[in-house]
Write an enzyme that holds these catalytic residues in place. Structure first.
Site, PDB file in Angstrom:
ATOM      1  N   TRP A   1      -0.167   1.921 -60.381  1.00  0.00           N
ATOM      2  CA  TRP A   1       0.162   3.017 -61.528  1.00  0.00           C
ATOM      3  C   TRP A   1       1.640   2.976 -61.734  1.00  0.00           C
ATOM      4  O   TRP A   1       2.694   2.771 -61.010  1.00  0.00           O
ATOM      5  CB  TRP A   1      -0.044   4.184 -60.962  1.00  0.00           C
ATOM      6  CG  TRP A   1      -0.129   5.562 -62.022  1.00  0.00           C
ATOM      7  CD1 TRP A   1      -0.365   5.659 -63.238  1.00  0.00           C
ATOM      8  CD2 TRP A   1       0.711   6.693 -61.351  1.00  0.00           C
ATOM      9  NE1 TRP A   1      -0.164   6.843 -63.729  1.00  0.00           N
ATOM     10  CE2 TRP A   1       0.745   7.464 -62.835  1.00  0.00           C
ATOM     11  CE3 TRP A   1       1.538   7.354 -60.551  1.00  0.00           C
ATOM     12  CZ2 TRP A   1       1.204   8.881 -63.044  1.00  0.00           C
ATOM     13  CZ3 TRP A   1       1.967   8.485 -60.550  1.00  0.00           C
ATOM     14  CH2 TRP A   1       1.736   9.290 -61.836  1.00  0.00           C
TER      15      TRP A   1
ATOM     16  N   ASP B   1      -2.495   7.132 -51.942  1.00  0.00           N
ATOM     17  CA  ASP B   1      -2.578   7.946 -53.441  1.00  0.00           C
ATOM     18  C   ASP B   1      -3.977   8.231 -53.669  1.00  0.00           C
ATOM     19  O   ASP B   1      -4.920   7.331 -53.939  1.00  0.00           O
ATOM     20  CB  ASP B   1      -1.664   7.390 -54.306  1.00  0.00           C
ATOM     21  CG  ASP B   1      -1.868   8.081 -55.731  1.00  0.00           C
ATOM     22  OD1 ASP B   1      -2.394   9.130 -55.809  1.00  0.00           O
ATOM     23  OD2 ASP B   1      -1.358   7.483 -56.697  1.00  0.00           O
TER      24      ASP B   1
ATOM     25  N   ALA C   1      -6.094  10.360 -56.235  1.00  0.00           N
ATOM     26  CA  ALA C   1      -6.092  11.018 -57.253  1.00  0.00           C
ATOM     27  C   ALA C   1      -7.378  11.193 -58.069  1.00  0.00           C
ATOM     28  O   ALA C   1      -7.685  12.015 -59.256  1.00  0.00           O
ATOM     29  CB  ALA C   1      -5.157  10.581 -58.244  1.00  0.00           C
TER      30      ALA C   1
ATOM     31  N   LYS D   1      -7.896  15.580 -61.768  1.00  0.00           N
ATOM     32  CA  LYS D   1      -8.695  15.019 -62.400  1.00  0.00           C
ATOM     33  C   LYS D   1     -10.204  15.750 -61.863  1.00  0.00           C
ATOM     34  O   LYS D   1     -11.040  16.057 -62.536  1.00  0.00           O
ATOM     35  CB  LYS D   1      -9.081  13.406 -62.138  1.00  0.00           C
ATOM     36  CG  LYS D   1      -7.683  13.030 -61.911  1.00  0.00           C
ATOM     37  CD  LYS D   1      -6.994  12.436 -63.286  1.00  0.00           C
ATOM     38  CE  LYS D   1      -5.385  12.222 -63.106  1.00  0.00           C
ATOM     39  NZ  LYS D   1      -4.966  11.445 -64.106  1.00  0.00           N
TER      40      LYS D   1
HETATM   41  C1  LMR Z   1      -2.827   7.933 -65.888  1.00  0.00           C
HETATM   42  O1  LMR Z   1      -2.944   6.934 -65.221  1.00  0.00           O
HETATM   43  O2  LMR Z   1      -3.178   7.700 -67.142  1.00  0.00           O
HETATM   44  C2  LMR Z   1      -2.955   9.323 -65.376  1.00  0.00           C
HETATM   45  O3  LMR Z   1      -2.642   9.478 -64.193  1.00  0.00           O
HETATM   46  C3  LMR Z   1      -2.047  10.231 -66.201  1.00  0.00           C
HETATM   47  C4  LMR Z   1      -0.523   9.882 -65.959  1.00  0.00           C
HETATM   48  O4  LMR Z   1       0.176  10.685 -65.831  1.00  0.00           O
HETATM   49  O5  LMR Z   1      -0.177   8.609 -66.229  1.00  0.00           O
END
Ligand code: LMR
Length: 394
Positions: free
Chosen positions: A127, A208, A210, A243
């Site tokens: 991410w 992590d 999520a 989420k």
């Molecule tokens: C994403 O990866 O799209 C979500 O976790 C939202 C974000 O804050 O990036």
């Protein structure tokens, strides 16, 4: 002073929201930011959350501060959800945070406080905000191989080879389930091998998580976190409620620090509370309270689980439909990975040029690395996407 600011790099995910909104074309398809959408393109408040909110409105008689680490009842409920009975409660310190991102930020700060020389190993890709926050905090990070561009699965050999370089005290950041951005995940045998390697080297895992409940089910998605937490001397877990409870804007998350020795827990708990105090003082309570109410009320909890399961199965159905449609159009099985991936995202594995063409020629928005939010699709848009993917030459 302000003249010293420099233009900042654009967030590759959030910039899409604006670009999509400004696109006047009918029939445009948004596969960008990781927000769940139903078949009508809406992100509804979940039934159990709405019911809890109504109750809360009737019952809450004060908005006074709660505690620096949030309500202990929230921590208990979330520890139960994520870790089940895998680790003794007495060895877990936990603090509520503003969303999962808040938990990640606090976790990195905690690492920095404990060991300024620790390096954080992150999957390639990960991410983007993981590395952005690490950069911001001036922390060193090292990428380990993760995604096999050929198979679109996990490059497990590459990952293990790269993780051999970790040293005692380094942090290995792992996605507990539903890897973001790829959708490719380790199986439990592979998780066990990672755990063995961490124990051999003395590196510390940070998980992590999520998207619990978006992959193979609530319990199944927690299995890796439970395995890790119960097998290593120390670990960090950053969990998000955005989420799976659909409470994105309430900013609800938690950081857990698990230690082998229960006597360490008191100091860990103090440190988490201290870090909250330095960064934002008290964490937001509204979302955390809703989560606690849902998880501790049998009826609300059953309804939440049922709705979450509908969401999960809906995304799985879309994956299968897309993989099937692409198989028909391409006459090959090379898109089968889409049905194998889990969670909200899949990385298509195309060039940035193709992603750009999908946007300009077909009005289909995905992140530049070809990450698609599967929940942005519905039964009608899947064939449109499949045709566009073939058209741009994927
Ligand atoms: C994403 O990866 O799209 C979500 O976790 C939202 C974000 O804050 O990036």
């Amino acid at each position: 002073m302000f003249e010293n600011f420099k233009p900042l790099p654009v967030d590759s995910i959030l910039s899409l929201v604006k670009a999509f909104r400004e696109d006047p074309r009918d029939g445009k398809i948004d596969l960008g930011v990781g927000v769940y959408k139903n078949a009508d393109g809406l992100t509804p408040v979940m039934r159990a959350v709405k019911a809890a909110e109504k109750k809360l409105w009737e019952q809450e008689d004060s908005k006074s501060y709660v505690a620096l680490a949030g309500d202990p009842a929230f921590s208990d409920a979330m520890i139960g959800l994520v870790l089940g009975e895998s680790v003794a409660r007495g060895s877990i310190a936990a603090a509520a945070t503003p969303g999962g991102t808040g938990a990640i930020r606090q976790a990195f700060e905690l690492v920095k406080l404990a060991n300024a020389n620790a390096r954080v190993f992150v999957s390639n890709p990960t991410w983007p905000n993981h590395t952005s926050i690490l950069d911001y905090l001036g922390m060193e990070y090292v990428a380990y191989r993760y995604f096999d561009a050929e198979t679109r699965g996990v490059d497990f050999d590459g990952m293990m080879a790269d993780l051999k370089d970790v040293k005692a005290g380094d942090i290995v950041l792992l996605h507990g389930c539903c890897h973001n951005p790829t959708g490719a995940n380790l199986n439990l045998t592979q998780w066990q091998a990672v755990v063995d390697l961490l124990n051999e080297t003395g590196a510390i895992p940070m998980i992590d998580i999520a998207y619990q409940g978006f992959g193979d089910g609530l319990e199944e998605d927690a299995a890796a976190a439970r395995l890790v937490a119960s097998s290593v001397p120390e670990c960090l877990i950053a969990a998000s409620c955005s989420k799976n409870f659909g409470i994105y804007r309430e900013r609800t998350g938690i950081l857990m620090a698990v230690s082998a020795d229960a006597s360490q827990q008191v100091l860990n708990q103090q440190t988490l509370a201290f870090l909250n105090r330095q960064n934002f003082s008290f964490p937001p309570d509204h979302g955390a309270r809703l989560v606690t109410m849902v998880l501790s009320d049998a009826e609300l909890c059953a309804d939440w689980k049922a709705e979450l399961e509908e969401v999960r199965l809906g995304m799985l159905g879309l994956r299968e439909q897309l993989a099937g449609e692409l198989q028909r159009l391409s006459g090959s099985d090379r898109f089968g990975f889409l049905a194998q991936h889990r969670g909200m995202f899949s990385r298509l594995g195309t060039t940035p040029d193709m992603v750009e063409k999908l946007k300009t020629e077909h009005g289909i928005y995905m992140v530049g690395d070809s990450r698609m939010n599967i929940a942005g699709l519905n039964a009608q848009s899947v064939p449109i996407l499949a045709k566009a993917i073939i058209d741009v030459g994927v």
